[in-house]
Design a protein around this motif. Sequence first.
Motif, mmCIF file in Angstrom:
data_model
loop_
_atom_site.group_PDB
_atom_site.id
_atom_site.type_symbol
_atom_site.label_atom_id
_atom_site.label_comp_id
_atom_site.label_asym_id
_atom_site.label_seq_id
_atom_site.Cartn_x
_atom_site.Cartn_y
_atom_site.Cartn_z
ATOM 1 N N GLU A 170 0.853 -1.179 0.000
ATOM 2 C CA GLU A 170 0.000 0.000 0.000
ATOM 3 C C GLU A 170 0.896 1.239 0.000
ATOM 4 O O GLU A 170 1.892 1.285 0.691
ATOM 5 N N THR A 171 0.542 2.221 -0.785
ATOM 6 C CA THR A 171 1.306 3.461 -0.795
ATOM 7 C C THR A 171 0.370 4.616 -0.494
ATOM 8 O O THR A 171 -0.841 4.481 -0.564
ATOM 9 N N GLY A 172 0.947 5.758 -0.162
ATOM 10 C CA GLY A 172 0.129 6.941 0.077
ATOM 11 C C GLY A 172 -0.415 6.974 1.483
ATOM 12 O O GLY A 172 0.222 6.539 2.433
ATOM 13 N N SER A 173 -1.638 7.511 1.586
ATOM 14 C CA SER A 173 -2.254 7.639 2.898
ATOM 15 C C SER A 173 -3.724 7.290 2.792
ATOM 16 O O SER A 173 -4.266 7.139 1.706
ATOM 17 N N SER A 220 0.683 5.588 5.093
ATOM 18 C CA SER A 220 0.857 4.161 5.309
ATOM 19 C C SER A 220 2.217 3.833 5.917
ATOM 20 O O SER A 220 2.323 2.954 6.772
ATOM 21 N N ASN A 221 3.260 4.565 5.491
ATOM 22 C CA ASN A 221 4.588 4.258 6.027
ATOM 23 C C ASN A 221 4.791 4.806 7.441
ATOM 24 O O ASN A 221 5.811 4.532 8.069
ATOM 25 N N PHE A 276 -6.700 -7.007 17.285
ATOM 26 C CA PHE A 276 -7.650 -6.047 16.715
ATOM 27 C C PHE A 276 -7.013 -4.682 16.461
ATOM 28 O O PHE A 276 -7.683 -3.773 16.006
ATOM 29 N N ILE A 277 -5.722 -4.528 16.741
ATOM 30 C CA ILE A 277 -5.019 -3.275 16.477
ATOM 31 C C ILE A 277 -4.261 -3.424 15.163
ATOM 32 O O ILE A 277 -3.351 -4.243 15.054
ATOM 33 N N GLU A 278 -4.668 -2.650 14.133
ATOM 34 C CA GLU A 278 -3.988 -2.692 12.842
ATOM 35 C C GLU A 278 -2.604 -2.089 12.931
ATOM 36 O O GLU A 278 -1.699 -2.492 12.223
ATOM 37 N N GLY A 279 -2.460 -1.080 13.775
ATOM 38 C CA GLY A 279 -1.175 -0.437 13.926
ATOM 39 C C GLY A 279 -1.304 0.802 14.790
ATOM 40 O O GLY A 279 -2.390 1.144 15.267
#
Length: 170
Positions: free
Chosen positions: A12-15, A116-117, A133-136
């Motif tokens: 995935e790139t961008g936001s 994303s980064n 359940f935490i994506e990040g």
Amino acid sequence: MQAAETRNGAVETGSHQVLTFTLGEETYGVDILRVQEIRGYSTVTRIPQSPPHILGVLNLRGSIVPVVDLRMRFNLERAEYTPLTVIIVLSVESAVGRRDFGVVVDGVSDVIDVASNDVKPAPELGEQVSTEFIEGLAAVSGRMVMLLDIDTLIGGDVAGLAAAPAATAA
């Protein structure tokens, strides 16, 4: 899951945009594309024998929408509902299909762009603490935002309520 990788492994790139909300002093976020509606807290109809974190259901334009108190789901200290308390209606994907679910939160903050980064993986805290359940985690304007995987967090509740009338498209 890598910070810039989707569940299927695609890079995935961008936001992407995230709706942020608070529970106590902590800030959480969900993908804005999952948000169907934000509404002030209103009383729900209790369902007998449901888990304690499922407050009940509300009728949303003819659809029956289960409502979860995220404070109770996260085992946080109970708080009184105030005029700032809101229900965020989210579209949740589970084994039984897509369904709308309401989550009660202390208040909605704002919509932010998260690169994303800039998303870091959830820390491993051992078997005692569940973080699936935490994506990040993302640092935004000097605060840490926990990005929630709403499908993992609420998906089990959707499957558990599969016997209830399915929500129709609003």
